[in-house]
Enzyme design. Structure first.
Site, PDB file in Angstrom:
ATOM      1  N   ARG A 155      -3.990   6.230  -3.164  1.00 55.28           N
ATOM      2  CA  ARG A 155      -3.677   7.503  -4.005  1.00 55.28           C
ATOM      3  C   ARG A 155      -3.499   7.485  -5.336  1.00 55.28           C
ATOM      4  NH1 ARG A 155       0.279   8.101   0.571  1.00 55.28           N
ATOM      5  NH2 ARG A 155       1.602   6.742  -0.685  1.00 55.28           N
ATOM      6  N   ASP A 175     -11.570  -2.485  -2.781  1.00 60.62           N
ATOM      7  CA  ASP A 175     -10.331  -2.424  -2.040  1.00 60.62           C
ATOM      8  C   ASP A 175     -11.083  -2.438  -0.511  1.00 60.62           C
ATOM      9  OD1 ASP A 175      -8.489  -1.105   0.072  1.00 60.62           O
ATOM     10  OD2 ASP A 175      -7.906   0.203  -1.606  1.00 60.62           O
ATOM     11  N   ALA A 236       2.007  -1.180 -10.825  1.00 64.30           N
ATOM     12  CA  ALA A 236       1.990  -1.103  -9.333  1.00 64.30           C
ATOM     13  C   ALA A 236       3.235  -1.888  -9.255  1.00 64.30           C
ATOM     14  CB  ALA A 236       0.840  -1.648  -8.887  1.00 64.30           C
ATOM     15  N   ARG A 237       3.214  -2.885  -8.867  1.00 67.02           N
ATOM     16  CA  ARG A 237       4.511  -3.940  -8.103  1.00 67.02           C
ATOM     17  C   ARG A 237       4.492  -5.206  -9.115  1.00 67.02           C
ATOM     18  NH1 ARG A 237       5.738   0.077  -6.291  1.00 67.02           N
ATOM     19  NH2 ARG A 237       6.336   0.790  -4.037  1.00 67.02           N
ATOM     20  N   ASP A 261       4.269  -2.558 -16.663  1.00 69.27           N
ATOM     21  CA  ASP A 261       5.602  -1.530 -16.364  1.00 69.27           C
ATOM     22  C   ASP A 261       6.424  -2.309 -15.389  1.00 69.27           C
ATOM     23  OD1 ASP A 261       7.147   0.523 -16.579  1.00 69.27           O
ATOM     24  OD2 ASP A 261       6.253   1.090 -14.514  1.00 69.27           O
ATOM     25  N   GLU A 266      13.673  -7.957 -12.298  1.00 69.87           N
ATOM     26  CA  GLU A 266      14.228  -6.924 -13.039  1.00 69.87           C
ATOM     27  C   GLU A 266      15.659  -6.728 -12.818  1.00 69.87           C
ATOM     28  OE1 GLU A 266      11.845  -3.324 -11.714  1.00 69.87           O
ATOM     29  OE2 GLU A 266       9.822  -4.352 -12.441  1.00 69.87           O
ATOM     30  N   HIS A 284       9.824  -0.440 -15.967  1.00 70.16           N
ATOM     31  CA  HIS A 284       9.631   0.193 -14.760  1.00 70.16           C
ATOM     32  C   HIS A 284       9.671   1.662 -14.711  1.00 70.16           C
ATOM     33  CE1 HIS A 284       9.709  -0.980 -10.078  1.00 70.16           C
ATOM     34  NE2 HIS A 284       9.116   0.237 -10.349  1.00 70.16           N
ATOM     35  N   ALA A 287       7.484   6.166 -12.453  1.00 72.23           N
ATOM     36  CA  ALA A 287       7.903   7.356 -11.538  1.00 72.23           C
ATOM     37  C   ALA A 287       9.000   7.953 -12.327  1.00 72.23           C
ATOM     38  CB  ALA A 287       8.341   7.030 -10.286  1.00 72.23           C
TER      39      ALA A 287
END
Length: 545
Positions: A155, A175, A236-237, A261, A266, A284, A287
């Site tokens: 997405r 991917d 992302a992660r 990010d 964390e 982070h 979002a």
């Protein structure tokens, strides 16, 4: 007067979501945040629904105080670390989250971080604010006709591709689970390997979940494949990039810059990366926009209302109302289908084009419970379990019984179900057939009279093994001594073997080995198994890490 559904909002969410609930005449909404555990215990039994973010812990203790009334828990966001999904499922409580609510926020933050790294905007800002007019130190890096490599074309990766096209960049992606047609529809060239992507592009941006397969996927070896002066972006992660090795690549000048990010640990206030001048960092914030917070609040409110009113919903991570109504014999097949799906999903390393599910035997002609609302796309519950099993090794983050079929549909994967009344060799069987561009793989399972579930065929091999992970599966040339080498390797690594089965191909020449183990076979051990002379392929199937 008709009674209303009662909804408790226990954490701060956007007023837009609360307003949506209050506008519905069938809903009675209470907003009570920052409650102590004792206060929450005292009132939770009065509610049909609970909406949280991350502050409220929904565990077994809280659920025990619901008096059997609570029907749905909604999380305004993605993470479910604060919700005991298994405990809720056992009590027939639907658990919802909103994985798509922050897609655009994360996409835009990726572009912001990329641009900031290309022009070193934070450093230039602080230099000027510090009283120094310095233009020479901040020579920019233009995006026009640069080659962008997107790792993970889901997405968010797809949205990044669309925006990068606006900068007239050349877009490449890696991917293994995305169909080439989807990439082409986005104007993206899909490359067959991560190495080839890294050797091709000037910039990489990561958009994959954190799984055992993706953890540490970018380290010194991978960074050295990039051209000198490349840029790396991760919104992302944490953990996808080996931070110590990223630090070295930035410090040495191998990389021009990075934008990060998310971090291994964390809050990342003591992270070594913060010492560097050629990195842009944020805490982070992917979002963290007003629009995304509104989105997740409105989405969770709407989905909670749909559950309470018996309407269709897509955001659930479990399907408790079906599971609680399945009889024991159906429940075993549900669990078997998920295990079988996980085996196939672990053995397929490329994009899936089609998935067929075949149910043989009169057992599957019986009524097993409701099909509407609780099961997505009106599939049999066993199919939902199988699809989750297939997708979990590939995605993991955000894959659930509810989301798996929609993820497959989004990726253009065709799903087909078929019932056959007769099952010649067994009382009933489930078969899963998965097709890719280059191969077709299948697995068949059954349940014996003692409620023991078994896999009885894998591809062309007649087998008989317990599908419960962890396990090692390998295909090999049929030669003396090879099995002993595999067993010795596992034993030397401290891996105990609980069951070992060798199954020869009906036409000879090759065999299939299945080893049930006491722990998941690591990537290093798997690589050593693959290096044994005569091993034609090996796969580790393990519990989710």
């Amino acid at each position: 007067m008709e009674s209303k559904f009662t909804v408790l909002v226990s954490d701060d969410i956007s007023e837009k979501g609360i307003d949506l609930l209050r506008q519905d005449p069938t809903m009675a909404v209470d907003v009570k945040t920052k409650l102590s555990r004792e206060e929450l215990y005292a009132i939770i039994g009065d509610y049909d629904a609970l909406i949280t973010r991350s502050m409220t812990t929904v565990d077994q203790d809280l659920l025990d105080h619901t008096s059997g009334r609570l029907r749905v828990v909604g999380r305004a966001g993605v993470g479910l670390d604060n919700v005991d999904v298994e405990a809720a499922s056992k009590m027939g409580i639907v658990v919802l989250n909103t994985p798509t609510g922050n897609t655009l926020a994360a996409t835009e933050h990726t572009m912001a971080m990329l641009l900031a790294a290309c022009r070193m905007i934070p450093k230039a800002h602080s230099t000027l604010v510090g009283g120094k007019w310095d233009r020479k130190s901040f020579m920019g890096f233009e995006l026009y006709r640069r080659k962008l490599g997107i790792i993970g074309l889901g997405r968010i990766g797809s949205q990044v591709a669309r925006r990068a096209k606006g900068f007239e960049m050349e877009i490449y992606a890696y991917d293994p689970y995305i169909l080439r047609e989807k990439a082409e529809s986005l104007g993206v060239k899909l490359l067959p390997s991560l190495d080839e992507l890294l050797e091709t592009v000037d910039i990489i941006t990561l958009h994959t979940p954190r799984t055992p397969e993706t953890l540490g996927m970018i380290g010194t070896r991978e960074l050295n494949l990039l051209p000198d002066g490349a840029i790396v972006v991760n919104v992302a992660r944490g953990g996808l990039i080996v931070e110590e090795e990223l630090h070295s690549a930035l410090q040495s000048g191998k990389l021009r810059a990075a934008a990060v990010d998310v971090f291994d640990v964390e809050p990342a206030v003591d992270n070594k990366l913060l010492e560097l001048d050629n990195i842009v960092v944020t805490p982070h914030l992917g979002a963290n926009t007003d629009a995304s917070q509104i989105n997740v609040a409105v989405m969770v409110a709407q989905q909670v209302m749909n559950v309470l009113k018996g309407e269709d919903y897509e955001g659930a991570v479990n399907i408790p109302s079906v599971l609680t109504k399945l009889t024991d014999d159906f429940r075993i097949y549900f669990e078997l289908a998920e295990k079988m799906g996980k085996i196939l999903g672990s053995m397929i390393g490329e994009a899936i084009e089609e998935c067929s599910l075949v149910y043989r035997g009169e057992l599957f002609d019986r009524e097993f419970g409701p099909r509407s609302f609780d099961v997505p796309l009106n599939l049999l519950p066993f199919s939902v379990a199988a699809l989750k099993g297939i997708m979990e090794p590939k995605i993991q983050d955000g894959v659930s019984y509810i989301s798996a079929p929609y993820i497959m549909r989004e990726r253009g994967i065709r799903i087909e179900e078929k019932k056959v009344s007769a099952s010649h060799d067994y009382h009933a069987t489930v078969e899963i057939i998965v097709k890719t561009e280059t191969q077709t793989r299948s697995i068949v399972g059954t349940v014996f009279e003692n409620a023991m579930d078994r896999v009885v065929r894998l591809d062309e091999y007649e087998v008989d093994f317990d599908p419960q992970p962890p396990m090692l599966i390998f295909r090999n040339e049929d030669r003396n001594g090879l099995i002993g080498e595999v067993a010795s390797l596992l034993g030397n690594a401290g891996i105990n073997i609980s069951h070992f089965a060798l199954n020869r191909h009906p036409r000879g020449q090759t065999a299939l080995g299945v080893v049930n183990t006491n722990q998941k076979v690591s990537a290093d051990i798997l690589e050593r198994v693959e290096s044994i002379d005569g091993i034609l392929g090996a796969w580790a199937i393990g519990s989710r890490s």
